[in-house]
Design an enzyme around this catalytic site. Structure first.
Site, PDB file in Angstrom:
ATOM      1  N   LYS A 411       0.818  -1.215   0.000  1.00  0.00           N
ATOM      2  CA  LYS A 411       0.000   0.000   0.000  1.00  0.00           C
ATOM      3  C   LYS A 411       0.852   1.267   0.000  1.00  0.00           C
ATOM      4  O   LYS A 411       0.327   2.381  -0.151  1.00  0.00           O
ATOM      5  CB  LYS A 411      -0.945  -0.007   1.193  1.00  0.00           C
ATOM      6  CG  LYS A 411      -1.996  -1.112   1.100  1.00  0.00           C
ATOM      7  CD  LYS A 411      -2.852  -1.190   2.333  1.00  0.00           C
ATOM      8  CE  LYS A 411      -3.941  -2.250   2.165  1.00  0.00           C
ATOM      9  NZ  LYS A 411      -3.416  -3.610   1.984  1.00  0.00           N
ATOM     10  N   ASN A 449      -0.947  -8.504   1.370  1.00  0.00           N
ATOM     11  CA  ASN A 449      -1.749  -9.014   2.475  1.00  0.00           C
ATOM     12  C   ASN A 449      -1.236 -10.375   2.938  1.00  0.00           C
ATOM     13  O   ASN A 449      -0.840 -11.204   2.118  1.00  0.00           O
ATOM     14  CB  ASN A 449      -3.207  -9.162   2.036  1.00  0.00           C
ATOM     15  CG  ASN A 449      -3.824  -7.829   1.665  1.00  0.00           C
ATOM     16  OD1 ASN A 449      -4.351  -7.124   2.497  1.00  0.00           O
ATOM     17  ND2 ASN A 449      -3.744  -7.468   0.391  1.00  0.00           N
ATOM     18  N   LEU A 451      -2.235 -13.834   5.081  1.00  0.00           N
ATOM     19  CA  LEU A 451      -3.417 -14.593   5.478  1.00  0.00           C
ATOM     20  C   LEU A 451      -3.456 -14.769   6.984  1.00  0.00           C
ATOM     21  O   LEU A 451      -2.461 -15.118   7.604  1.00  0.00           O
ATOM     22  CB  LEU A 451      -3.395 -15.964   4.801  1.00  0.00           C
ATOM     23  CG  LEU A 451      -3.301 -15.925   3.282  1.00  0.00           C
ATOM     24  CD1 LEU A 451      -3.104 -17.327   2.749  1.00  0.00           C
ATOM     25  CD2 LEU A 451      -4.526 -15.292   2.690  1.00  0.00           C
TER      26      LEU A 451
END
Length: 659
Positions: A411, A449, A451
């Site tokens: 990001k 991301n 998990l």
């Protein structure tokens, strides 16, 4: 039969030994009759002591070999070897007894016939008892399953499930044509193409994948083939977890997202893992978080001299400390664990910790990571993520820390939200400090991301599916990169060892996953259907689009530019990103700090855009205090108009670079 099954283990063993005590003499006498083809009182009297001795010698041998410890319902062909060995030893002992006592005129034929007869009796009695117990086992409420994989694992699993009451295997499936049509463990093997018909004819409720050695990529292909059936799929544990033939039902797990990704892990480079850790003093900030805690678990196994844990959450710090002490005890290690409550914003405390314990390596995982929360609290996000990183980095330089590794995020690439911008700002700070001194080696590791992390969509989707829906999805076109927490932490440790100073490392996250496809597959593999115009069933799961959250992007990227090169690890790449000289960056940071102290939200946004040139906000100012004061309509209309006219985002790709 149920009262027998509920008897204590010792009583069951006693019953088996009693049966042998009665039937082994009969077996020996039948062997005598077969040898002489007649029955006379003299013949019986001649062999009487041998008939009596047969069970008295055999039962202790069987007991020693563990024959009576075997659970009848779970025995397999391996018991034959035990029986052959036991009977052979007992026959040798009987023959030796007859020879040395001269009580019987030795007939090798009798002992030969008895050897074969005893083996047949013992083996047959065990398998007949097993078959009877399996037939009388209550399966009325069992889940009817098809087992995909008819190899050794599938055979073991079918045998274990038939012995229990939770599952009833009704079919085996295998791609190997030579196995199709065979019967294994009492279950017929079918071709996978027959599965749709089997589901209807045999009322299959679940499919169990029994291929523990299968690669993730191969398993993904099978899951894609099974998905259209809309039947629940589960993965069985490795056969190593079948202890004494007993399968724990809780070990049969649901499909996880890592199974759907089809991502095979790469064997770690041991030298890279140990370089910055083994025999050194290591500090992990954010030690109680999802990434920080996994870093700690992997670090402690690499035998550091000391492991220092820093976290602002008391509960999180207590939890990870207890986990690490359990790991330490299990591995019989003696590593000094030092937990510290505090924030990276407490510069003086951080420097005292680093100096007092002569820290060699820092893994900086402490950060606010939730995009909407940081968007609603931008100033606190800037303070913690950017200025906290700067303070800790300056303390590391002052304390002469050798290596500093920042956990960054995808990001940070062309950010559209405050959280991503603060992480890119943290990267710029470390790049600037790296060029301004040579005492501490700074590097950053950027990935997508993970998990199972806090806020991950996967556990949320699973919870929503279990509740009957709806699944809430922000946008039908949203995609994300995914990686497991252990793999990400392992790659972070290896990347940190390769840093030369100011490096931005990018982890190969594989292919991005469309979240709508992920949600749909999770529904189908749970045995359910997605609600649509053509399917309004009450059991179908609705997927509801709720709109993008403040600052949220449709697509994430891992690289700002295209200047990237490989490293000695195939999943780690080094990116060459734009930098700001430290002297210039200091002036800009001072202005940003002043804007934060004055709660001047407009100036804060302006300064973020000046420092991080790629920052393009996708929403107005979302700070909750600012909104309450100015009203929801006080958003920057000019900014929103600008965003509406922007060129649509294109789906990025991560260029693969050979090391």
């Amino acid at each position: 039969m149920k009262p027998f099954l509920e008897l204590p283990r010792f009583q069951k063993q006693l019953i088996a030994a009693t049966a042998d005590l009665l039937l082994l003499p009969l077996t020996f006498y039948l062997s005598v009759l077969l040898r002489y083809d007649s029955s006379t009182p003299q013949l019986f009297q001649m062999y009487f002591w041998m008939i009596v001795a047969a069970p008295l010698i055999s039962i202790p041998i069987f007991l020693k070999l563990g024959l009576y410890r075997a659970v009848i319902r779970f025995i397999d062909q391996k018991i034959v070897y035990v029986v052959v060995l036991g009977v052979t030893l007992s026959v040798i002992c009987l023959a030796a007894l007859a020879t040395f006592t001269h009580t019987v005129t030795l007939s090798r034929g009798v002992f030969g016939i008895y050897w074969v007869s005893a083996i047949l009796y013992v083996v047959a009695s065990r398998f007949m008892a097993r078959g009877y117990l399996l037939r009388t086992n209550d399966k009325s409420g069992a889940i009817r399953v098809a087992i995909y994989g008819a190899g050794h694992s599938g055979m073991q699993l079918a045998s274990a499930l038939r012995a229990g009451s939770a599952y009833l295997p009704v079919a085996l499936l295998d791609d190997k044509k030579e196995l199709q049509g065979a019967t294994i463990a009492g279950v017929k093997v079918w071709a996978p193409d027959c599965l749709p018909k089997l589901v209807a004819d045999k009322q299959v409720q679940e499919i169990l994948l029994a291929m523990p050695s299968l690669r993730k990529a191969e398993q993904k292909v099978i899951l894609e083939r099974l998905e259209p059936l809309k039947i629940k799929i589960k993965v069985t544990p490795p056969i190593a977890s079948l202890i004494n033939g007993e399968l724990r039902v809780q070990d049969i797990r649901d499909i996880e997202i890592e199974d759907l990704l089809g991502r095979d892990t790469v064997e770690p480079n041991a030298q890279l893992l140990t370089t910055c850790i083994t025999g050194k003093t290591v500090l992990v900030t954010g030690a109680g978080g999802s990434i920080g805690s996994e870093l700690c678990r992997q670090i402690i196994r690499l035998k550091p001299k000391r492991l220092l844990l820093l976290d602002i959450s008391e509960f999180a710090l207590y939890t990870i400390e207890q986990d690490l002490r359990a790991i330490e005890h299990a591995h019989d290690e003696n590593i000094e664990l030092l937990p510290f409550l505090g924030s990276v914003l407490d510069a003086e405390k951080c420097e005292r910790i680093l100096r007092t314990f002569a820290v060699d390596t820092i893994y900086h995982a402490a950060a606010y990571k939730h995009v909407p929360l940081v968007e609603h609290n931008p100033i606190q996000g800037i303070r913690n993520n950017a200025f906290g990183t700067m303070m800790l980095a300056q303390a590391a330089i002052a304390a002469k820390v050798a290596c500093f590794v920042l956990i960054s995020t995808d990001k940070a690439v062309r950010p559209t939200n405050v959280m991503g911008t603060t992480k890119r700002l943290s990267e710029l700070i470390l790049q600037g400090l790296s060029r301004a001194q040579s005492q501490t080696r700074f590097c950053m590791v950027r990935f997508g991301n993970v998990l199972g992390s806090s806020g991950s969509v996967v556990p949320l989707f699973r919870k929503q599916i279990m509740a009957g829906g709806p699944i809430t999805l922000t946008h039908p076109e949203i995609t994300r990169y995914f990686m497991t927490i252990p793999e990400a932490a392992q790659l972070v440790l290896q990347a940190g060892a390769m840093g030369e100073g100011g490096d931005v490392f990018v982890l190969d996250m594989g292919e991005p996953v469309k979240i709508l496809d992920l949600a749909t597959r999770m529904v189908h593999l749970s045995g359910l259907e997605v609600r649509s115009a053509s399917n309004e069933s009450s059991d179908a799961i609705e997927i509801r689009h709720v709109g993008l959250r403040p600052g949220e992007k449709l697509y994430e990227e891992l690289l700002i530019g295209s200047n990237v090169e490989g490293t000695q690890h195939p999943l780690i790449m080094r990116a060459q990103e734009n930098e700001i000289p430290w002297a210039e960056l200091q002036t800009l940071l001072l202005q940003l700090k002043q804007a934060c102290e004055q709660f001047d939200y407009a100036q804060v946004r302006t300064m973020l855009q000046r420092i991080v040139s790629e920052y393009t906000p996708q929403c107005g100012i979302e700070d909750l205090l600012w909104l309450e004061k100015n009203g929801a309509s006080g958003a920057d209309d000019d900014l929103l108009l600008q965003l509406e006219s922007d060129t649509p985002i294109v789906k990025p790709g991560l260029r693969q670079v050979s090391p």
